[in-house]
Design a protein around this motif. Structure first.
Motif, PDB file in Angstrom:
ATOM      1  N   ASN A 186       0.844  -1.205   0.000  1.00  0.00           N
ATOM      2  CA  ASN A 186       0.000   0.000   0.000  1.00  0.00           C
ATOM      3  C   ASN A 186       0.879   1.256   0.000  1.00  0.00           C
ATOM      4  OD1 ASN A 186      -2.289  -1.589   0.085  1.00  0.00           O
ATOM      5  ND2 ASN A 186      -2.567  -1.395   2.299  1.00  0.00           N
ATOM      6  N   HIS A 187       1.967   1.203   0.750  1.00  0.00           N
ATOM      7  CA  HIS A 187       2.905   2.331   0.808  1.00  0.00           C
ATOM      8  C   HIS A 187       3.579   2.546  -0.550  1.00  0.00           C
ATOM      9  CE1 HIS A 187       5.911   5.122   2.234  1.00  0.00           C
ATOM     10  NE2 HIS A 187       6.882   4.291   1.895  1.00  0.00           N
ATOM     11  N   VAL A 188       3.984   1.452  -1.208  1.00  0.00           N
ATOM     12  CA  VAL A 188       4.607   1.572  -2.534  1.00  0.00           C
ATOM     13  C   VAL A 188       3.594   2.151  -3.532  1.00  0.00           C
ATOM     14  CG1 VAL A 188       5.697   0.324  -4.460  1.00  0.00           C
ATOM     15  CG2 VAL A 188       6.272  -0.280  -2.104  1.00  0.00           C
ATOM     16  N   ASP A 189       2.329   1.746  -3.415  1.00  0.00           N
ATOM     17  CA  ASP A 189       1.291   2.329  -4.277  1.00  0.00           C
ATOM     18  C   ASP A 189       1.204   3.843  -4.088  1.00  0.00           C
ATOM     19  OD1 ASP A 189       0.576  -0.047  -5.459  1.00  0.00           O
ATOM     20  OD2 ASP A 189      -1.263  -0.338  -4.290  1.00  0.00           O
ATOM     21  N   GLN A 190       1.346   4.287  -2.849  1.00  0.00           N
ATOM     22  CA  GLN A 190       1.325   5.737  -2.578  1.00  0.00           C
ATOM     23  C   GLN A 190       2.530   6.424  -3.219  1.00  0.00           C
ATOM     24  OE1 GLN A 190       1.121   6.020   1.697  1.00  0.00           O
ATOM     25  NE2 GLN A 190      -1.062   5.549   1.774  1.00  0.00           N
ATOM     26  N   ILE A 191       3.692   5.779  -3.180  1.00  0.00           N
ATOM     27  CA  ILE A 191       4.880   6.343  -3.841  1.00  0.00           C
ATOM     28  C   ILE A 191       4.636   6.473  -5.340  1.00  0.00           C
ATOM     29  CG2 ILE A 191       7.297   5.860  -4.468  1.00  0.00           C
ATOM     30  CD1 ILE A 191       7.593   4.545  -1.672  1.00  0.00           C
ATOM     31  N   ILE A 192       4.075   5.412  -5.936  1.00  0.00           N
ATOM     32  CA  ILE A 192       3.784   5.428  -7.373  1.00  0.00           C
ATOM     33  C   ILE A 192       2.810   6.565  -7.712  1.00  0.00           C
ATOM     34  CG2 ILE A 192       2.745   4.144  -9.285  1.00  0.00           C
ATOM     35  CD1 ILE A 192       3.659   1.542  -7.716  1.00  0.00           C
ATOM     36  N   LEU A 196       5.599   9.329  -8.673  1.00  0.00           N
ATOM     37  CA  LEU A 196       5.902   8.945 -10.054  1.00  0.00           C
ATOM     38  C   LEU A 196       4.846   9.398 -11.048  1.00  0.00           C
ATOM     39  CD1 LEU A 196       7.233   5.287  -9.567  1.00  0.00           C
ATOM     40  CD2 LEU A 196       8.556   7.377  -9.698  1.00  0.00           C
ATOM     41  N   LYS A 197       3.598   9.121 -10.742  1.00  0.00           N
ATOM     42  CA  LYS A 197       2.496   9.366 -11.679  1.00  0.00           C
ATOM     43  C   LYS A 197       2.280  10.846 -11.948  1.00  0.00           C
ATOM     44  CE  LYS A 197      -2.299   7.888 -12.331  1.00  0.00           C
ATOM     45  NZ  LYS A 197      -3.466   7.255 -11.685  1.00  0.00           N
ATOM     46  N   ILE A 198       2.056  11.166 -13.206  1.00  0.00           N
ATOM     47  CA  ILE A 198       1.758  12.555 -13.573  1.00  0.00           C
ATOM     48  C   ILE A 198       0.271  12.828 -13.349  1.00  0.00           C
ATOM     49  CG2 ILE A 198       1.564  14.150 -15.531  1.00  0.00           C
ATOM     50  CD1 ILE A 198       4.118  12.973 -16.643  1.00  0.00           C
TER      51      ILE A 198
END
Length: 198
Positions: A186-192, A196-198
Motif C-alpha cells: 500500500n505504501h509503494v502504491d502511494q509512492i507510485i 511517479l504518476k503525472i
C-alpha cells in the motif's frame, strides 16, 4: 545428453531446489539430496559436476518459478504505470506463493551465500540486478509514454522500490505475518501515485 538424462537432471533440480532454499547451501548435504530424490550419489554426480553445480541450477530453477508468474501478471496491462501497480498486486500475495517454494529464493539464498559461497552470491546479485533493470525499464517507458514525471531518476526509483519490497519480504517471513507485505505494498502504491504518476 539423452532425454532420460535430461528428465533425471530436471527431477533432481525440482526436488533439490526447495531443500537448498530452506536449508541454505552449507547446511544441505548430498545425503539430504539422495534421501529426498531416492537416487544414489552416483546418479546425482552423473548429472551434476558437484554440489555447487546443483545449487546453481536449483537457484536458477527457483528464480524462474518466481519470475515467470510475475511476468505473466504484468502482461495484463500495457500501461507502464499500471504495470507498477501490478507488481505491488503480485507481492501482496507473495507470502503464500513463495512459501510453496520454501521461501523467497532471492532473500534466502542471498543471505546464506553471503556467508558461504561467493559464486552463488554473484548469481543472486545478478538476479537482483535483472529485477531492478526490469523495474527501471518500466519506469523509463512510463516517462516516454507521458505517464511518469520526466524529473524521475528511473534507476534510483527502481532500486528504492525493490529495496522496500525485499525489506517487506524479510519482515513478513521473520514475523510470520503477511500484514507487513500488504501494508508495505500500500505504501509503494502511494509512492507510485504521489511521486511517479503525472
Amino acid at each position: 545428453m539423452s532425454k532420460k538424462a535430461k528428465l533425471t537432471a530436471q527431477y533432481i533440480i525440482e526436488v533439490s531446489a526447495p531443500i537448498f532454499n530452506k536449508n541454505g547451501y552449507a547446511a544441505t548435504s548430498l545425503n539430504d539430496i539422495t534421501k529426498a530424490t531416492g537416487l544414489t550419489k552416483g546418479a546425482i554426480y552423473g548429472n551434476f559436476k558437484n554440489k555447487e553445480d546443483l545449487a546453481y541450477e536449483s537457484f536458477r530453477y527457483m528464480v524462474k518459478a518466481l519470475i515467470k508468474p510475475l511476468s505473466k501478471h504484468l502482461e495484463s496491462s500495457n500501461s507502464p504505470i499500471q504495470k507498477l501497480f501490478l507488481i505491488t498486486d503480485f507481492y501482496r500475495n507473495y507470502y503464500p506463493f513463495s512459501k510453496q517454494l520454501g521461501g523467497c529464493p532471492v532473500l534466502n539464498i542471498g543471505v546464506d551465500a553471503n556467508n558461504s559461497n561467493s559464486e552463488l552470491l554473484n548469481k543472486v546479485r545478478d538476479t537482483i540486478q535483472r529485477i531492478q533493470d526490469k523495474l527501471c525499464s518500466i519506469i523509463e517507458n512510463g516517462i516516454e509514454d507521458g505517464e511518469i514525471s520526466t524529473e524521475i531518476n528511473a534507476m534510483q526509483y527502481a532500486k528504492r522500490i525493490d529495496t522496500i519490497i525485499q525489506g517487506a519480504v524479510f519482515m513478513t517471513y521473520t514475523m510470520n505475518d503477511e500484514v507487513y507485505m500488504k501494508d508495505t505494498m500500500n505504501h509503494v502504491d502511494q509512492i507510485i501515485t504521489n511521486e511517479l504518476k503525472i
